[in-house]
Design an enzyme around this catalytic site. Sequence first.
Site, PDB file in Angstrom:
ATOM      1  N   GLY A  15     -25.364 111.672   6.468  1.00 29.11           N
ATOM      2  CA  GLY A  15     -25.707 111.261   5.360  1.00 29.11           C
ATOM      3  C   GLY A  15     -27.459 112.022   6.457  1.00 29.11           C
ATOM      4  NE  ARG A  76     -20.851 112.740   4.428  1.00 25.70           N
ATOM      5  CZ  ARG A  76     -21.629 111.840   4.689  1.00 25.70           C
ATOM      6  NH1 ARG A  76     -21.787 111.545   6.093  1.00 25.70           N
ATOM      7  NH2 ARG A  76     -22.388 110.987   4.335  1.00 25.70           N
ATOM      8  CG  ASP A 107     -20.624 105.340  12.298  1.00 21.01           C
ATOM      9  OD1 ASP A 107     -20.839 105.593  11.665  1.00 21.01           O
ATOM     10  OD2 ASP A 107     -19.635 103.755  12.095  1.00 21.01           O
ATOM     11  CG  ASP A 132     -25.837 102.357   5.242  1.00 20.94           C
ATOM     12  OD1 ASP A 132     -26.837 102.536   4.006  1.00 20.94           O
ATOM     13  OD2 ASP A 132     -25.381 103.410   5.107  1.00 20.94           O
ATOM     14  NE  ARG A 176     -20.190 103.367   0.703  1.00 20.67           N
ATOM     15  CZ  ARG A 176     -20.357 103.938  -0.495  1.00 20.67           C
ATOM     16  NH1 ARG A 176     -19.408 102.951  -1.827  1.00 20.67           N
ATOM     17  NH2 ARG A 176     -20.661 104.771  -1.068  1.00 20.67           N
TER      18      ARG A 176
END
Length: 328
Positions: A15, A76, A107, A132, A176
């Site tokens: 992302g 991705r 990660d 995040d 999340r």
Amino acid sequence: MLQTIKKIGVLTSGGDAPGMNAAIRAVVRTCAFHSIKCYGIYRGYEGMIDGDFVEMDARSVKGIINKGGTILKSARSKAFRTVEGRKAAYDQLKKAGIDAFVVIGGDGSFTGAMVFNKEFDFPVMGIPGTIDNDIYGTTHTLGYDTALNTVVEVIDKIRDTASSHNRLFFIEVMGRDVGHIALNVGVGAGAEEILIPEENLGLDRLLESLRRSKTSGKSSSIVVVAEGDKIGKSVFELKDYVEENMTEYEVRVSVLGHMQRGGSPSCFDRVLASRMGVKAVESIITGKSNYMVGLKNDGMDLTPFDQAVKGKSKIDKELLRVSDIMSI
Ligand code: ATP
């Protein structure tokens, strides 16, 4: 013997996050400073497999420090998860004479780099870029600070309309698995309650807190909810639940979504990106590989990829208590 590094590749993967461009700029300019050639790799690992490379010099990264997103594009890549895909990527890097790469991502991107390093003994270095802040080994990932500022600004605006109509708003923010964004914007924007993935505060407590808000004379209430909130109800289910149990409230929901990822990076993220870019390239030059650059105790630090990937980024639980006290 220390391998002489002559060409370094840089890519953004997973992302996108504000600050990625500032990090690309930092990697390219640090390479130029040390007379190392730098290649931009387009579209993450997908572009690596396709050999979609462009030589970059100090001037090719002018005017991007303030831009959101990533000029190298991100992707991705399913193919990179396969041995054949990674072999194709290795062949392309060798063909271009690239000796090492810096991957800016989350990660998943680091796991990919780690697997690649193991298979081909190829030097790799990571810069954590994700809003995040869910990566172990750094107190801040690139884009996190910008996202906090973006979200706080939006909640301030929602507060204006909430207090004009005596409304209760449930605001869903990203997160999340970890509640960093929810917890910090909740405190920063003066939310009455904050619901996060790490703690189940329970529905009874939520109702009790909202009742307290009402009787204490508050003209609006804001509840910040992380996507992965542990109560396990969506913001819309929470709205229905509160409306059923507290008819005195007119409830609205706002899901902030992808706008949280966009925008010009904050000064903090630009400085962090610059420091991380310098550290990543200079670590490669000194023979380091398979590490993520991070911010620890105000300084640059290296964490082995396997720890960065396996470790858990922890929230500051004291902030929950601070929030409780502030929302009296
Ligand atoms: P974000 O935090 O935004 O999701 P991320 O880096 O975690 O970022 P992922 O989609 O999980 O995003 O990973 C990015 C890419 O890394 C994947 O598309 C894939 O190409 C590669 N990758 C992830 N896991 C592996 C793996 N186990 N083996 C090889 N490659 C992988």
